[in-house]
Design a protein around this motif. Structure first.
Motif, mmCIF file in Angstrom:
data_model
loop_
_atom_site.group_PDB
_atom_site.id
_atom_site.type_symbol
_atom_site.label_atom_id
_atom_site.label_comp_id
_atom_site.label_asym_id
_atom_site.label_seq_id
_atom_site.Cartn_x
_atom_site.Cartn_y
_atom_site.Cartn_z
ATOM 1 N N ILE A 149 1.021 -9.744 -5.673
ATOM 2 C CA ILE A 149 1.670 -8.541 -6.189
ATOM 3 C C ILE A 149 3.172 -8.745 -6.142
ATOM 4 C CG2 ILE A 149 2.017 -6.069 -5.839
ATOM 5 C CD1 ILE A 149 -0.746 -5.942 -4.624
ATOM 6 N N GLY A 150 3.841 -8.398 -7.230
ATOM 7 C CA GLY A 150 5.273 -8.568 -7.282
ATOM 8 C C GLY A 150 6.058 -7.292 -7.486
ATOM 9 N N GLU A 151 5.422 -6.197 -7.855
ATOM 10 C CA GLU A 151 6.174 -4.988 -8.164
ATOM 11 C C GLU A 151 6.473 -4.175 -6.901
ATOM 12 O OE1 GLU A 151 4.308 -1.977 -10.436
ATOM 13 O OE2 GLU A 151 2.270 -2.526 -9.859
ATOM 14 N N PRO A 152 7.634 -3.501 -6.856
ATOM 15 C CA PRO A 152 8.009 -2.712 -5.675
ATOM 16 C C PRO A 152 7.173 -1.458 -5.487
ATOM 17 C CG PRO A 152 9.925 -3.245 -7.045
ATOM 18 C CD PRO A 152 8.712 -3.575 -7.831
ATOM 19 N N PHE B 284 0.919 4.658 -4.566
ATOM 20 C CA PHE B 284 1.914 3.871 -5.273
ATOM 21 C C PHE B 284 3.249 4.602 -5.222
ATOM 22 C CE2 PHE B 284 -0.069 6.563 -8.474
ATOM 23 C CZ PHE B 284 1.006 7.071 -9.199
ATOM 24 N N GLY B 285 4.317 3.818 -5.102
ATOM 25 C CA GLY B 285 5.661 4.374 -5.018
ATOM 26 C C GLY B 285 6.597 3.357 -4.394
ATOM 27 N N GLU B 286 7.838 3.366 -4.822
ATOM 28 C CA GLU B 286 8.851 2.456 -4.287
ATOM 29 C C GLU B 286 9.637 3.151 -3.187
ATOM 30 O OE1 GLU B 286 12.860 -0.004 -5.730
ATOM 31 O OE2 GLU B 286 11.603 1.075 -7.185
ATOM 32 N N VAL B 287 9.822 2.462 -2.066
ATOM 33 C CA VAL B 287 10.538 3.013 -0.917
ATOM 34 C C VAL B 287 11.961 2.465 -0.920
ATOM 35 C CG1 VAL B 287 10.630 3.161 1.600
ATOM 36 C CG2 VAL B 287 8.424 3.261 0.413
ATOM 37 N N SER B 288 12.940 3.356 -0.864
ATOM 38 C CA SER B 288 14.336 2.945 -0.826
ATOM 39 C C SER B 288 14.770 2.735 0.622
ATOM 40 C CB SER B 288 15.216 3.996 -1.500
ATOM 41 O OG SER B 288 15.201 5.198 -0.754
ATOM 42 N N LEU B 289 15.962 2.206 0.810
ATOM 43 C CA LEU B 289 16.464 1.952 2.154
ATOM 44 C C LEU B 289 16.736 3.236 2.924
ATOM 45 C CD1 LEU B 289 18.915 -1.029 1.514
ATOM 46 C CD2 LEU B 289 16.617 -1.099 2.485
#
Length: 467
Positions: A364-367, A393-398
């Motif tokens: 898997i490569g997607e954030p 599913f979801g991208e986690v920010s800093l």
């Protein structure tokens, strides 16, 4: 007679030097520099000064093109990765580990294309004609009108292909075994591979035949030979697979005529490679329902939604530096998720070993997998199983915020088709799409999901969906 000048060429990256040295300054490889005579053929240094070139005709952009833009091989997963089929005059490089099934895939595609009435030529530089026939007989393809040959000289190959009707497909297995008389070096060297590839590419552009080159790979999974060959061809494909799994994945690394984020999934059987039109069912088969540390991720591979299981194991460590082992995901991405859990969610994993695995061997490569990975880590640490009917599913920010991801609708549609009842996704994706029968739980910050999992662990039940 004057002695032909020589140069020292790295067999890994193609860098040239005036003298021998143990380490290549370009790629850092040791003992890969070999002496070669100065090239006198294709791809060599310029010829004698003063040679006048010939003129050629120029065409406009509005010219008519009567040829069919693509030819389908009738192997759906292969055509998907190619971008819809074979383009006339294209050159495709396919690499993969030994025994992964490259020759099997190409002989199956050649047989199907030949049965459609097209001329297909399969040239093997590693096997005799009898060995190729044995493979075709095992696959039940002996009756297919594929033309076979065992040859390694590219001049003889081009002369043979130029006779009769132009082949629709030519398979060269493999490019490392080919050699040309214009270069004084052994087959497989940088000069030979580059020059032989150039001769075949020139023939493909001139005749219109589509050529597929099979390439070997190095220990780190890169296609062997000079990197310039990858720039010369129109498409570069990687045929991947794990030894412990029965499926194979064809992935496009470069494609001038199609997308590079599509994958084709095949299953290795006793009768050859079988297409897998619905990979989600394959990747989710046999998953352990109700076990802590597992979460289902709704991902996208090109235009195709794929559901895979993320497995995490968090265990107390006795080492001074805890171990981090990742299979199928980016280790740097895991380190970032662990840091966000520590800084913004109060989840201390500095004294624990962390093991992360993408079930089935898919990479898997997607954030968008950040949220599923975080859920699996918290579930394993707390011992609380996640709901078996939920996808994440979801991208986690800093900062801990859960950012929206693209293509929400196909992810939800695939989850609903496979019987999932809820989806945990970013808060801003609420109005993007809605799937009937699928409840959505939106999460704006990672700490919200962590609190829900912790509360469910105290109550002794899986987390309840929140609108």
């Amino acid at each position: 007679m004057a002695r032909s000048p020589t140069s020292f060429v790295c067999q890994s990256c193609g860098a040239a030097y005036t003298r021998w040295q143990g380490k290549c300054d370009s790629c850092g490889a040791w003992n890969t520099i070999a002496e070669e005579s100065a090239a006198t053929g294709v791809g060599a240094r310029p010829g004698k000064p003063g040679k006048k070139g010939r003129t050629f005709a120029l065409a406009g952009l509005d010219g008519a093109n009567d040829d069919a833009p693509r030819t389908q091989t009738q192997v759906g997963e292969l055509d998907r990765v190619f971008g819809g089929g074979l383009v006339k005059g294209s050159v495709i490089l396919i690499g993969g580990d030994p025994g992964i099934g490259k020759s099997t895939l190409l002989i199956q595609a050649s047989a199907r294309l030949a049965r459609m009435g097209h001329r297909v030529v399969y040239i093997s530089g590693e096997e005799a004609v009898g060995q190729v026939r044995l493979r075709a007989e095992r696959l039940g393809l002996s009756a297919s009108p594929v033309e076979l040959a065992a040859e390694t000289n590219v001049e003889d190959i081009v002369a043979t292909l130029s006779e009769g009707a132009t082949p629709r497909l030519v398979v060269i297995d493999s490019i490392q075994t080919m050699w040309t008389e214009t270069v004084e070096s052994a087959p497989g060297t940088v000069s030979q591979v580059r020059s032989a590839a150039q001769v075949l590419i020139r023939h493909a552009k001139k005749s219109g035949a589509a050529i597929i080159l099979v390439g070997h790979v190095t220990k780190d999974g890169q296609i062997a030979g000079p990197r310039v060959v990858e720039h010369m061809v129109d498409a570069v494909m990687s045929f991947e697979g794990e030894g412990g799994h029965h499926f194979r994945i064809l992935r496009a690394m470069k494609n001038r005529f199609g997308p590079t984020d599509e994958i084709g999934v095949f299953e290795m059987t006793g009768k050859g490679l079988r297409e897998v039109p619905n990979p989600s069912e394959l990747f989710l088969a046999g998953r352990d329902l109700g076990a802590p540390g597992t979460a289902v991720f709704a991902g996208m591979e090109g235009t195709r939604p794929v559901l895979v299981e993320i497995q995490a194991l968090v265990a107390a460590s006795s080492l001074g530096t805890p171990r981090r082992a990742v299979v199928g995901w980016d280790p740097a991405r895991l380190a970032m998720v662990l840091a966000v859990l520590d800084a913004h969610c109060g989840i201390r994993l500095g004294g624990h070993d962390v093991y992360l695995n993408v079930a089935g061997g898919l990479r898997i490569g997607e954030p968008a997998a950040d949220l599923a990975v975080a859920a699996a880590l918290v579930s394993s640490l707390s011992g609380t199983p996640l709901p078996a009917d939920a996808v994440y599913f979801g991208e986690v920010s800093l900062s801990g915020a859960v950012r929206p991801v693209a293509q929400t609708a196909p992810r939800l549609k695939e989850a609903g088709k496979l019987g999932f009842a809820r989806a945990v996704m970013p808060d801003t994706s609420r109005g993007d799409a809605a799937e009937p029968g699928l409840a959505t739980q939106t999460v704006g910050h990672l700490s919200t999901m962590v609190a829900d999992i912790a509360a469910a662990g105290v109550a002794g039940r899986p987390p309840e969906p929140r609108s």
